[in-house]
Design a protein around this motif. Structure first.
Motif, PDB file in Angstrom:
ATOM      1  N   ALA A  59      40.762  21.925 -16.453  1.00 59.73           N
ATOM      2  CA  ALA A  59      41.835  21.663 -17.410  1.00 59.73           C
ATOM      3  C   ALA A  59      41.477  20.440 -18.240  1.00 59.73           C
ATOM      4  CB  ALA A  59      43.163  21.450 -16.683  1.00 59.73           C
ATOM      5  N   ASP A  60      42.291  20.230 -19.302  1.00 58.27           N
ATOM      6  CA  ASP A  60      42.168  19.036 -20.157  1.00 58.27           C
ATOM      7  C   ASP A  60      40.756  18.886 -20.720  1.00 58.27           C
ATOM      8  OD1 ASP A  60      44.803  18.514 -19.456  1.00 58.27           O
ATOM      9  OD2 ASP A  60      44.223  17.264 -17.758  1.00 58.27           O
ATOM     10  N   VAL A  61      40.195  19.961 -21.246  1.00 57.95           N
ATOM     11  CA  VAL A  61      38.847  19.918 -21.809  1.00 57.95           C
ATOM     12  C   VAL A  61      38.917  19.407 -23.243  1.00 57.95           C
ATOM     13  CG1 VAL A  61      36.776  21.243 -22.331  1.00 57.95           C
ATOM     14  CG2 VAL A  61      38.156  21.833 -20.337  1.00 57.95           C
ATOM     15  N   LYS A  62      38.182  18.336 -23.533  1.00 53.18           N
ATOM     16  CA  LYS A  62      38.137  17.749 -24.874  1.00 53.18           C
ATOM     17  C   LYS A  62      36.699  17.345 -25.180  1.00 53.18           C
ATOM     18  CE  LYS A  62      42.855  15.898 -24.536  1.00 53.18           C
ATOM     19  NZ  LYS A  62      43.686  14.664 -24.595  1.00 53.18           N
ATOM     20  N   CYS A  63      36.333  17.411 -26.477  1.00 53.37           N
ATOM     21  CA  CYS A  63      34.975  17.043 -26.847  1.00 53.37           C
ATOM     22  C   CYS A  63      34.928  16.623 -28.304  1.00 53.37           C
ATOM     23  CB  CYS A  63      33.999  18.201 -26.610  1.00 53.37           C
ATOM     24  SG  CYS A  63      34.386  19.700 -27.553  1.00 53.37           S
ATOM     25  N   TYR A 117      38.508  15.838  -9.846  1.00 55.52           N
ATOM     26  CA  TYR A 117      37.387  15.072 -10.389  1.00 55.52           C
ATOM     27  C   TYR A 117      37.555  14.945 -11.907  1.00 55.52           C
ATOM     28  CZ  TYR A 117      35.013  15.613  -5.907  1.00 55.52           C
ATOM     29  OH  TYR A 117      34.685  15.572  -4.581  1.00 55.52           O
ATOM     30  N   ARG A 118      37.179  13.779 -12.419  1.00 59.75           N
ATOM     31  CA  ARG A 118      37.217  13.505 -13.845  1.00 59.75           C
ATOM     32  C   ARG A 118      35.801  13.541 -14.405  1.00 59.75           C
ATOM     33  NH1 ARG A 118      42.460  14.005 -15.665  1.00 59.75           N
ATOM     34  NH2 ARG A 118      43.888  12.967 -14.204  1.00 59.75           N
ATOM     35  N   LEU A 119      35.571  14.445 -15.361  1.00 56.65           N
ATOM     36  CA  LEU A 119      34.280  14.537 -16.034  1.00 56.65           C
ATOM     37  C   LEU A 119      34.335  13.734 -17.326  1.00 56.65           C
ATOM     38  CD1 LEU A 119      31.454  15.873 -16.590  1.00 56.65           C
ATOM     39  CD2 LEU A 119      32.733  17.699 -17.733  1.00 56.65           C
ATOM     40  N   ARG A 120      33.315  12.893 -17.526  1.00 53.23           N
ATOM     41  CA  ARG A 120      33.229  12.097 -18.751  1.00 53.23           C
ATOM     42  C   ARG A 120      31.748  11.941 -19.109  1.00 53.23           C
ATOM     43  NH1 ARG A 120      36.477   8.698 -21.709  1.00 53.23           N
ATOM     44  NH2 ARG A 120      35.447   6.973 -22.800  1.00 53.23           N
ATOM     45  N   VAL A 121      31.332  12.594 -20.192  1.00 53.28           N
ATOM     46  CA  VAL A 121      29.946  12.586 -20.630  1.00 53.28           C
ATOM     47  C   VAL A 121      29.854  11.845 -21.956  1.00 53.28           C
ATOM     48  CG1 VAL A 121      27.983  13.999 -21.313  1.00 53.28           C
ATOM     49  CG2 VAL A 121      29.458  14.745 -19.443  1.00 53.28           C
ATOM     50  N   GLN A 176      28.825  26.647  -5.423  1.00 54.05           N
ATOM     51  CA  GLN A 176      29.449  27.264  -6.583  1.00 54.05           C
ATOM     52  C   GLN A 176      29.126  26.441  -7.821  1.00 54.05           C
ATOM     53  OE1 GLN A 176      33.650  28.004  -6.086  1.00 54.05           O
ATOM     54  NE2 GLN A 176      33.409  28.832  -4.028  1.00 54.05           N
ATOM     55  N   ASP A 177      29.146  27.090  -8.974  1.00 54.76           N
ATOM     56  CA  ASP A 177      28.924  26.382 -10.220  1.00 54.76           C
ATOM     57  C   ASP A 177      29.946  26.834 -11.251  1.00 54.76           C
ATOM     58  OD1 ASP A 177      27.783  28.906 -10.290  1.00 54.76           O
ATOM     59  OD2 ASP A 177      26.394  28.371 -11.891  1.00 54.76           O
ATOM     60  N   VAL A 178      30.202  25.977 -12.220  1.00 56.91           N
ATOM     61  CA  VAL A 178      31.165  26.270 -13.272  1.00 56.91           C
ATOM     62  C   VAL A 178      30.591  25.744 -14.587  1.00 56.91           C
ATOM     63  CG1 VAL A 178      32.439  24.130 -12.851  1.00 56.91           C
ATOM     64  CG2 VAL A 178      33.558  26.014 -14.026  1.00 56.91           C
ATOM     65  N   VAL A 179      30.774  26.515 -15.656  1.00 54.81           N
ATOM     66  CA  VAL A 179      30.330  26.121 -16.987  1.00 54.81           C
ATOM     67  C   VAL A 179      31.564  25.771 -17.811  1.00 54.81           C
ATOM     68  CG1 VAL A 179      29.124  26.812 -19.078  1.00 54.81           C
ATOM     69  CG2 VAL A 179      28.293  27.584 -16.851  1.00 54.81           C
ATOM     70  N   ILE A 180      31.622  24.548 -18.289  1.00 59.89           N
ATOM     71  CA  ILE A 180      32.739  24.067 -19.107  1.00 59.89           C
ATOM     72  C   ILE A 180      32.311  24.148 -20.573  1.00 59.89           C
ATOM     73  CG2 ILE A 180      34.238  22.111 -19.616  1.00 59.89           C
ATOM     74  CD1 ILE A 180      33.868  21.192 -16.754  1.00 59.89           C
ATOM     75  N   VAL A 181      33.066  24.891 -21.368  1.00 54.81           N
ATOM     76  CA  VAL A 181      32.748  25.114 -22.775  1.00 54.81           C
ATOM     77  C   VAL A 181      33.867  24.536 -23.636  1.00 54.81           C
ATOM     78  CG1 VAL A 181      32.193  26.816 -24.549  1.00 54.81           C
ATOM     79  CG2 VAL A 181      31.489  27.209 -22.173  1.00 54.81           C
ATOM     80  N   CYS A 182      33.481  23.840 -24.704  1.00 50.28           N
ATOM     81  CA  CYS A 182      34.458  23.211 -25.593  1.00 50.28           C
ATOM     82  C   CYS A 182      33.971  23.341 -27.030  1.00 50.28           C
ATOM     83  CB  CYS A 182      34.643  21.737 -25.216  1.00 50.28           C
ATOM     84  SG  CYS A 182      35.710  20.800 -26.342  1.00 50.28           S
ATOM     85  N   ARG A 183      34.905  23.570 -27.973  1.00 52.76           N
ATOM     86  CA  ARG A 183      34.570  23.598 -29.388  1.00 52.76           C
ATOM     87  C   ARG A 183      35.127  22.322 -30.033  1.00 52.76           C
ATOM     88  NH1 ARG A 183      32.776  27.139 -33.016  1.00 52.76           N
ATOM     89  NH2 ARG A 183      32.778  28.804 -31.458  1.00 52.76           N
ATOM     90  N   PRO A 184      34.259  21.470 -30.538  1.00 50.21           N
ATOM     91  CA  PRO A 184      34.732  20.214 -31.130  1.00 50.21           C
ATOM     92  C   PRO A 184      35.487  20.457 -32.424  1.00 50.21           C
ATOM     93  CG  PRO A 184      32.367  20.470 -31.448  1.00 50.21           C
ATOM     94  CD  PRO A 184      32.793  21.592 -30.561  1.00 50.21           C
ATOM     95  N   PRO A 185      36.289  19.481 -32.857  1.00 50.88           N
ATOM     96  CA  PRO A 185      37.049  19.652 -34.100  1.00 50.88           C
ATOM     97  C   PRO A 185      36.167  19.958 -35.297  1.00 50.88           C
ATOM     98  CG  PRO A 185      37.807  17.732 -32.882  1.00 50.88           C
ATOM     99  CD  PRO A 185      36.588  18.221 -32.180  1.00 50.88           C
ATOM    100  N   GLU A 186      34.988  19.355 -35.368  1.00 51.19           N
ATOM    101  CA  GLU A 186      34.054  19.636 -36.456  1.00 51.19           C
ATOM    102  C   GLU A 186      32.847  20.362 -35.886  1.00 51.19           C
ATOM    103  OE1 GLU A 186      31.475  17.277 -39.903  1.00 51.19           O
ATOM    104  OE2 GLU A 186      32.714  16.201 -38.461  1.00 51.19           O
TER     105      GLU A 186
END
Length: 384
Positions: free
Chosen positions: A4-8, A66-70, A103-113
């Motif tokens: 949840a809460d995916v942002k990029c 867990y909090r992901l921050r890249v 297990q693995d998970v792929v998190i996909v996000c589309r940025p505003p630009e």
């Protein structure tokens, strides 16, 4: 697994690249999540590639948040393709290992630009080259009361449903494959009995305790934290007193100094002249209490001392290569279908659906299910 809460956002002017998300995992996965494309990063302490356990968020029972921050897409790394940002996280069942239960998970996000600044394909170090000493190694050491000939070998089942391990491991094996380690001595000599004292899997062929190593067998008993990888304690059949076997599932080390990910199985074998010096140890194991550790004899006054007798120990290692199953490997050379492909396919399917619905309505409105005919002007009937 919940994401949840995916942002990029991408780097543009004063704006820095960023990818954040919240991930929850269940109790079977006890290890800390890592980045699948670069497992050497320690996300619990890294500043740019973070996966931190959230102690403040109230989660349902047995769930961890867990909090992901890249902050660095190239180092972590993050894929930038078709205007999307994606990262693959790996959730291990056991810390320090890669097993079939992960297990693995792929998190996909589309940025505003949606501007692609670079195209980078992620790879996984599980594609391994064959190390030397693959499958089997043997030797002779000079010990009293005579030369000691030994052999260390890895076997697998030749067929999936076969019980016996008959095929020597000479090629890379798939993650999760059951293997059998055989440590044997030549009993047609002064030595008649053997027992397995230690088994360690290491990324180094010389150092069995190199960084990232895993000790499967300690003092002749399997390590409690890795019982899920070994169905039994080391076993020695009565008909083969000079051979000890250990069955375990093929796994990958979480960290290795070699880019090819070569694994080395180090074993320490003890040879004895008398059977009493190689008796199995009582292991603290509810279901499999018999191992092959050091057994001691009780004296008359209640004290203990090691058995004295002619014995010798030898250490050796054998190479092993493990690869991920095809469904869990990255394929950077295979192009992925973009959004345009999916949109065109959706438009075609939608048009077919509309045509089918229109035909069905026309058919239902015709009398008695007859096929409707085109309306044409009829000439007037003659009057009599």
């Amino acid at each position: 697994m919940r994401v949840a809460d995916v942002k990029c956002q991408l780097a543009h002017g004063a704006t820095t690249e960023l990818l954040t998300a919240t991930v929850r995992k269940g109790p079977p996965l006890r290890g800390h999540p890592v980045f699948a494309a670069n497992r050497r990063i320690r996300p619990h302490s890294d500043d740019l590639c973070q996966i931190r356990l959230d102690q403040t968020t109230e989660s349902p029972r047995a769930l961890k948040t867990y909090r992901l921050r890249v902050l660095d897409f190239q180092r972590c790394p993050v894929d930038l393709e078709e205007g999307t940002v994606s990262v693959r996280l790996w959730f291990p069942e056991l810390d320090g290992l890669v097993t079939a239960g992960d297990q693995d998970v792929v998190i996909v996000c589309r940025p505003p630009e949606p501007t692609v600044t670079q195209t980078k394909a992620a790879s996984y170090f599980g594609q391994m080259k064959q190390p030397s000493g693959q499958g089997r190694v043997s030797g002779v050491v000079e010990e009293a009361p005579g030369p000691l000939e030994y052999e260390l070998a890895l076997f697998r089942r030749s067929q999936p449903n076969e019980e016996a391990f008959t095929a020597l491991v000479t090629e890379p094996v798939t993650l999760g494959t059951f293997l059998q380690l055989r440590a044997a001595i030549n009993i047609q000599s002064a030595w008649s009995y053997a027992k397995l004292l230690e088994v360690t899997v290491s990324p180094d062929s010389q150092d069995s305790h190199a960084e990232g190593h895993v000790a499967l067998i300690k003092n002749g008993c399997r390590a409690k934290e890795y019982e899920s990888l070994m169905p039994h304690q080391p076993q020695r059949r009565d008909a083969s007193p000079g051979e000890v076997t250990l069955e375990f599932q093929a796994f990958l080390l979480d960290m290795t100094d070699s880019p090819q990910g070569q694994l080395w199985v180090h074993a320490r074998l003890k040879a004895c002249v008398e059977a009493v010096d190689c008796l199995p140890e009582f292991c603290i194991d509810l279901y499999h209490p018999s191992g092959h550790g050091r057994r001691r004899r009780r004296a008359g006054n209640g004290s203990w001392w090691p058995l004295a007798g002619d014995s010798a120990s030898v250490g050796e290692n054998v190479g092993l290569s493990v690869v991920l199953p095809p469904s869990r490997q990255s394929h950077p050379d295979v192009p992925r279908p973009g959004c345009t492909t999916y949109m065109a396919l959706s438009a075609v399917l939608g048009l077919l659906a509309v045509c089918t619905l229109a035909c069905a309505l026309v058919y239902r409105r015709s009398p008695a299910g007859q096929v409707p005919r085109l309306l044409t002007a009829r000439p007037p009937r003659p009057s009599y």
